[in-house]
Design a protein around this motif. Sequence first.
Motif, PDB file in Angstrom:
ATOM      1  N   ASP A  50       0.823  -1.205   0.000  1.00 47.70           N
ATOM      2  CA  ASP A  50       0.000   0.000   0.000  1.00 47.70           C
ATOM      3  C   ASP A  50       0.862   1.262   0.000  1.00 47.70           C
ATOM      4  O   ASP A  50       0.528   2.253  -0.661  1.00 47.70           O
ATOM      5  CB  ASP A  50      -0.932   0.002   1.213  1.00 47.70           C
ATOM      6  N   ARG A  53       2.184   1.779  -3.405  1.00 44.44           N
ATOM      7  CA  ARG A  53       1.103   2.229  -4.284  1.00 44.44           C
ATOM      8  C   ARG A  53       0.850   3.728  -4.118  1.00 44.44           C
ATOM      9  O   ARG A  53       0.613   4.436  -5.110  1.00 44.44           O
ATOM     10  CB  ARG A  53      -0.167   1.431  -3.966  1.00 44.44           C
ATOM     11  N   THR A  54       0.906   4.208  -2.875  1.00 46.54           N
ATOM     12  CA  THR A  54       0.653   5.643  -2.655  1.00 46.54           C
ATOM     13  C   THR A  54       1.724   6.501  -3.312  1.00 46.54           C
ATOM     14  O   THR A  54       1.420   7.587  -3.823  1.00 46.54           O
ATOM     15  CB  THR A  54       0.577   5.979  -1.150  1.00 46.54           C
ATOM     16  N   TYR A  55       2.962   6.015  -3.311  1.00 46.38           N
ATOM     17  CA  TYR A  55       4.025   6.785  -3.963  1.00 46.38           C
ATOM     18  C   TYR A  55       3.871   6.786  -5.484  1.00 46.38           C
ATOM     19  O   TYR A  55       4.071   7.815  -6.133  1.00 46.38           O
ATOM     20  CB  TYR A  55       5.405   6.248  -3.557  1.00 46.38           C
ATOM     21  N   ASP A  57       1.061   6.449  -7.098  1.00 51.46           N
ATOM     22  CA  ASP A  57      -0.101   7.307  -7.364  1.00 51.46           C
ATOM     23  C   ASP A  57       0.253   8.784  -7.232  1.00 51.46           C
ATOM     24  O   ASP A  57      -0.348   9.639  -7.892  1.00 51.46           O
ATOM     25  CB  ASP A  57      -1.246   6.965  -6.406  1.00 51.46           C
ATOM     26  N   ALA A  58       1.239   9.089  -6.368  1.00 47.40           N
ATOM     27  CA  ALA A  58       1.651  10.482  -6.167  1.00 47.40           C
ATOM     28  C   ALA A  58       2.538  10.991  -7.294  1.00 47.40           C
ATOM     29  O   ALA A  58       2.773  12.191  -7.404  1.00 47.40           O
ATOM     30  CB  ALA A  58       2.385  10.618  -4.831  1.00 47.40           C
ATOM     31  N   THR A 287       6.341  12.038   2.868  1.00 52.26           N
ATOM     32  CA  THR A 287       5.206  11.153   2.596  1.00 52.26           C
ATOM     33  C   THR A 287       4.808  11.282   1.126  1.00 52.26           C
ATOM     34  O   THR A 287       5.427  12.033   0.362  1.00 52.26           O
ATOM     35  CB  THR A 287       3.988  11.560   3.454  1.00 52.26           C
ATOM     36  N   SER A 288       3.756  10.586   0.751  1.00 50.08           N
ATOM     37  CA  SER A 288       3.275  10.704  -0.628  1.00 50.08           C
ATOM     38  C   SER A 288       2.815  12.127  -0.940  1.00 50.08           C
ATOM     39  O   SER A 288       2.858  12.561  -2.090  1.00 50.08           O
ATOM     40  CB  SER A 288       2.139   9.710  -0.866  1.00 50.08           C
ATOM     41  N   LYS A 292       3.940  14.139  -4.164  1.00 51.03           N
ATOM     42  CA  LYS A 292       2.938  14.711  -5.064  1.00 51.03           C
ATOM     43  C   LYS A 292       3.231  16.191  -5.324  1.00 51.03           C
ATOM     44  O   LYS A 292       3.128  16.663  -6.459  1.00 51.03           O
ATOM     45  CB  LYS A 292       1.543  14.540  -4.492  1.00 51.03           C
TER      46      LYS A 292
END
Length: 294
Positions: A50, A53-55, A57-58, A287-288, A292
Amino acid sequence: MINRSQFKERLEQGPILMDGAFGTVLHGRGVAIDQSFDAVNLSNPALVADIHRTYIDAGSDLIETNTFGANRYKLAEYGMQSQVGDLNRAAVAIARRVISGSFKEILLAGSIGPLGVRLAPLGRVSFAEAVEAFGEQIQALVTAEPQGVDLLIIETMSDVKEIEAAVASARSISADIPIVVQMTFTRDDKTLLGYPPDVIATSLAQLDVDAVGINCSGGPAQVLRLISIVRKLAPEMPVSASPNAGWPEQMQGGRVMYPATPDYFGDYARAFIDAGVSLIGGCCGTTSAHIKAM
């Protein structure tokens, strides 16, 4: 997997956005600070997936395996020194599944941190023993099924001798895997062993690696300042930068907080590109959201 010439070609196309912190994010997701973050690859692979995945997605173009401390010396602190291969292979498998599911062309880097012991003459671990320990981890990262990592990132280093051991080990396993080496500095702009940035830059430029840089340290402002020294002394070498979100601050209740905001990192992403940095990411406390913004 990619080779060194393909990695060079990718860098020539424009800067690569890396991911952010892993350990501090795991801790923020409930993993106790006195646990092995690398062991989560086996105990809770869904959590590791997870975070990857967040990275992605960012906007990360490159993610690192959750293997920063997955060497025999660091794992021995948890009685897990016999699981080096299992933990590293699991980390690669998790990341590869997430990349496959993203339907994006994401590079996977094997994260290699310090051994956590002092090398001779400052400590009891010989150069040959260090090469062997790094080799055990690197072998697992490179040969993981069905596909190993694309490159190696040797990071948060403070001892040039330890870097030399890690690079020698990697090159004995693969002559053509791309290697990025990143040092870390204290508040006085020196490594923990007292090396100033000009000595570090000169030493790193002589290694058989594909990019050099700085991670962790005191945040974007310090890293940008030190990167300018690296660029001057190693002008032909691609440079990476992955700063902490500032110096950690102890808060009430024992929590550690990092003060630098995502917007601050977004501003510095432009500054890093203007300074000619090829690989840009974040370290502890990021963080992501930071990625972003970048």
